[in-house]
Design an enzyme around this catalytic site. Structure first.
Site, mmCIF file in Angstrom:
data_model
loop_
_atom_site.group_PDB
_atom_site.id
_atom_site.type_symbol
_atom_site.label_atom_id
_atom_site.label_comp_id
_atom_site.label_asym_id
_atom_site.label_seq_id
_atom_site.Cartn_x
_atom_site.Cartn_y
_atom_site.Cartn_z
ATOM 1 N N SER A 110 -29.242 18.496 -51.022
ATOM 2 C CA SER A 110 -30.575 19.075 -50.819
ATOM 3 C C SER A 110 -30.902 19.198 -49.336
ATOM 4 O O SER A 110 -31.435 20.220 -48.885
ATOM 5 C CB SER A 110 -31.635 18.205 -51.504
ATOM 6 O OG SER A 110 -31.377 18.095 -52.880
ATOM 7 N N ARG A 153 -29.150 30.749 -64.963
ATOM 8 C CA ARG A 153 -30.276 29.939 -64.497
ATOM 9 C C ARG A 153 -31.404 30.828 -63.962
ATOM 10 O O ARG A 153 -31.153 31.907 -63.394
ATOM 11 C CB ARG A 153 -29.805 28.944 -63.430
ATOM 12 C CG ARG A 153 -28.765 27.978 -63.986
ATOM 13 C CD ARG A 153 -28.292 26.983 -62.955
ATOM 14 N NE ARG A 153 -29.350 26.061 -62.557
ATOM 15 C CZ ARG A 153 -29.182 25.085 -61.651
ATOM 16 N NH1 ARG A 153 -28.008 24.940 -61.054
ATOM 17 N NH2 ARG A 153 -30.176 24.286 -61.343
ATOM 18 N N SER A 155 -38.501 23.039 -58.515
ATOM 19 C CA SER A 155 -39.217 22.957 -57.240
ATOM 20 C C SER A 155 -38.574 23.857 -56.198
ATOM 21 O O SER A 155 -39.183 24.144 -55.164
ATOM 22 C CB SER A 155 -39.224 21.512 -56.732
ATOM 23 O OG SER A 155 -37.905 21.058 -56.469
ATOM 24 N N GLN A 156 -37.339 24.326 -56.456
ATOM 25 C CA GLN A 156 -36.664 25.185 -55.478
ATOM 26 C C GLN A 156 -37.379 26.514 -55.278
ATOM 27 O O GLN A 156 -37.270 27.113 -54.210
ATOM 28 C CB GLN A 156 -35.215 25.424 -55.906
ATOM 29 C CG GLN A 156 -34.342 24.185 -55.775
ATOM 30 C CD GLN A 156 -32.922 24.423 -56.252
ATOM 31 O OE1 GLN A 156 -32.560 25.528 -56.684
ATOM 32 N NE2 GLN A 156 -32.097 23.397 -56.177
ATOM 33 N N ASP A 165 -32.642 14.630 -61.648
ATOM 34 C CA ASP A 165 -31.198 14.769 -61.465
ATOM 35 C C ASP A 165 -30.450 13.500 -61.864
ATOM 36 O O ASP A 165 -29.237 13.536 -62.085
ATOM 37 C CB ASP A 165 -30.862 15.119 -60.014
ATOM 38 C CG ASP A 165 -30.947 16.611 -59.750
ATOM 39 O OD1 ASP A 165 -31.050 17.386 -60.714
ATOM 40 O OD2 ASP A 165 -30.913 17.009 -58.564
ATOM 41 N N LYS A 176 -30.656 23.499 -65.936
ATOM 42 C CA LYS A 176 -29.807 23.158 -64.785
ATOM 43 C C LYS A 176 -28.442 23.841 -64.982
ATOM 44 O O LYS A 176 -28.364 24.894 -65.606
ATOM 45 C CB LYS A 176 -29.668 21.644 -64.678
ATOM 46 C CG LYS A 176 -30.988 20.930 -64.386
ATOM 47 C CD LYS A 176 -31.421 21.127 -62.943
ATOM 48 C CE LYS A 176 -32.612 20.264 -62.583
ATOM 49 N NZ LYS A 176 -32.966 20.365 -61.153
ATOM 50 N N ARG A 206 -28.988 19.929 -69.863
ATOM 51 C CA ARG A 206 -28.533 18.548 -69.700
ATOM 52 C C ARG A 206 -29.044 17.617 -70.793
ATOM 53 O O ARG A 206 -28.368 16.632 -71.122
ATOM 54 C CB ARG A 206 -28.932 18.024 -68.309
ATOM 55 C CG ARG A 206 -28.068 18.602 -67.206
ATOM 56 C CD ARG A 206 -28.397 18.033 -65.849
ATOM 57 N NE ARG A 206 -27.489 18.596 -64.840
ATOM 58 C CZ ARG A 206 -27.752 18.652 -63.547
ATOM 59 N NH1 ARG A 206 -28.897 18.169 -63.083
ATOM 60 N NH2 ARG A 206 -26.877 19.172 -62.709
ATOM 61 N N ARG A 234 -22.870 16.662 -62.793
ATOM 62 C CA ARG A 234 -23.629 15.442 -63.084
ATOM 63 C C ARG A 234 -23.265 14.858 -64.454
ATOM 64 O O ARG A 234 -23.241 13.642 -64.620
ATOM 65 C CB ARG A 234 -25.120 15.709 -62.975
ATOM 66 C CG ARG A 234 -25.523 16.202 -61.590
ATOM 67 C CD ARG A 234 -26.822 15.630 -61.086
ATOM 68 N NE ARG A 234 -27.109 16.140 -59.747
ATOM 69 C CZ ARG A 234 -26.602 15.634 -58.628
ATOM 70 N NH1 ARG A 234 -25.792 14.589 -58.682
ATOM 71 N NH2 ARG A 234 -26.896 16.152 -57.457
ATOM 72 N N LYS A 267 -18.458 20.380 -56.953
ATOM 73 C CA LYS A 267 -19.740 21.008 -56.597
ATOM 74 C C LYS A 267 -20.503 20.167 -55.581
ATOM 75 O O LYS A 267 -21.127 20.710 -54.653
ATOM 76 C CB LYS A 267 -20.567 21.219 -57.869
ATOM 77 C CG LYS A 267 -21.920 21.894 -57.659
ATOM 78 C CD LYS A 267 -22.602 22.101 -58.994
ATOM 79 C CE LYS A 267 -24.011 22.644 -58.831
ATOM 80 N NZ LYS A 267 -24.048 24.034 -58.349
#
Length: 413
Positions: free
Chosen positions: A11, A109, A156-157, A297, A324, A328, A369, A394
């Site tokens: 991030s 996405r 939030s991106q 996350d 995501k 997930r 993840r 990644k």
């Protein structure tokens, strides 16, 4: 006590690359994350004509406040959500025609809230396939600025992209947010913008971004990745061992450092100093109910170790993790079922019952993840394998070697 160094924050690295590209002067990023996502972001900047030099310990970026150095370019964003969301906003403030595409995973996405906001600001932007998704073309002619309303309830991106581009507009931005998930990531953005010379004013749900030039930073240190740190911390709590992550503590910008507090609630011993976090397993993991909206996350990390708790583990308010790299919530439930664990899910929650996992192959769904989280569970359940171990590139290309190092140091079979 085992000391483990984790890679730099994804991030922070992505935001720093945007800010360095937008700032007047030359910025040096120290200890950036080197992974598929961040390499993709850097390659995107290079395709847009920015000068980026990458060394083993530092990356140097020559900023261009006026925007891309080329009038036309194509950028492939790979699997990177920050690349796919931040770079279209960056080029919109410049001039030229820029086409963006991404992997099949990233094409699924959402981009809609961000691209709708850019259109409201007068940006000529076309989705070439499904509306609100890659691929897209931006015919950039600068951004005047003004007032907009944004729904950041899925990511939030979307807000971060608009905040970052705000100083590059001619009149600044006022962004009113109707819903916001993963709020700590926005705090990272605001703190980093401050480091590059721009102060954002917040008035309730409205962010006021001035039209003010960014200033380059001669040496910007990237802190370790708090989401990545969740794996060794969970491993320690799960196996009754101890691990210290240096460079990541109460002074960290990243909200995911709060995952250590979740482990404390489950019974682990936690020492959180200003610049380090230590977790020591006590041999017991307690069940709990926890709202993880702001640290979502780390949901797969908790889900993967949850069967070893002495009671149910319920994770709430995490609908956003359904969009995501994969869904997930469903991926965690599917893999826990494969391990023979009883699981319930709803729109924004998952509840995991205690049990003894059996060996199984984990379906990673191309999601780093999911792979790293269930690899941690394998420390207590021999025979857990991954169908796509390479997807960890990644964010943490050396993950499997690092986990093997912990296993060897702790004497685990």
């Amino acid at each position: 006590m085992t000391i483990m160094h984790v890679p730099g924050s994804k991030s922070v690295t992505a935001r720093a690359l945007f800010l360095a590209a937008a700032a007047g002067g030359t910025t040096v990023l120290r200890r950036p994350l080197v992974s598929d996502d961040t390499e993709g972001f850097a390659e995107g900047l290079i395709a847009l004509g920015y000068r980026v030099e990458r060394g083993p310990e530092a990356w140097t970026i020559e900023g261009r406040p006026e925007g891309p150095a080329v009038a036309e370019a194509e950028v492939f964003c790979r699997d990177g959500a920050t690349t796919a969301r931040f770079l279209p906003a960056l080029v919109a403030a410049g001039r030229g025609v820029f086409r963006f595409d991404a992997s099949a995973q990233m094409r699924r996405r959402p981009l809609g809230p961000l691209t709708r906001a850019l259109r409201e600001l007068g940006v000529d932007l076309t989705h070439e396939g499904e509306e609100g998704h890659h691929p897209l073309t931006v015919r950039a002619g600068g951004i005047k600025g003004g007032r907009i309303t944004l729904d950041a309830g899925l990511s939030s991106q979307f807000l971060t992209a608009l905040l970052l581009v705000g100083p590059l507009t001619s009149e600044g931005l006022e962004i009113t947010v109707t819903d916001l998930v993963s709020a700590p990531y926005v705090e990272i953005t605001l703190a980093m913008m401050r480091s590059f010379g721009v102060e954002v004013r917040r008035e309730g749900d409205t962010f006021v971004v001035p039209a003010r030039p960014y200033t380059a930073v001669a040496g910007y240190a990237v802190e370790p990745d708090a989401s990545t740190a969740s794996y060794p911390l969970a491993a320690a709590a799960l196996t009754g061992n101890g691990v210290t992550i240096p460079g990541l503590g109460s002074g960290a910008m990243q909200g995911d450092v709060r995952f250590a507090e979740v482990l404390r609630r489950m019974g682990a011993d936690v020492d959180l100093s200003h610049d380090a976090v230590t977790v020591t397993g006590t041999g017991t993991l307690r069940g709990l109910t926890v709202n993880m909206r702001d640290i979502s996350d780390t949901v797969p990390t908790l889900a993967a170790i949850a069967p070893f708790a002495d009671g149910p583990v319920r994770i709430e308010d995490v609908h956003n993790i359904r969009v995501k790299e994969c869904d997930r919530l469903e991926a965690c439930a599917e893999n826990l079922h494969r391990l023979g664990i009883e699981v319930g899910t709803g729109r924004d929650w998952i509840e995991i019952r205690p049990g003894t996992p059996r060996p199984a192959e984990i379906a990673c769904h191309g999601d780093h993840r999911i792979a790293m989280s269930f690899a941690v569970a394998g420390l207590r359940t021999p025979g857990i394998t991954l169908d796509d171990p390479g997807c960890v590139k990644k964010t943490f290309p050396g993950f499997h070697e690092a986990l093997a190092g912990l296993r060897a140091e702790w004497g685990l079979r």
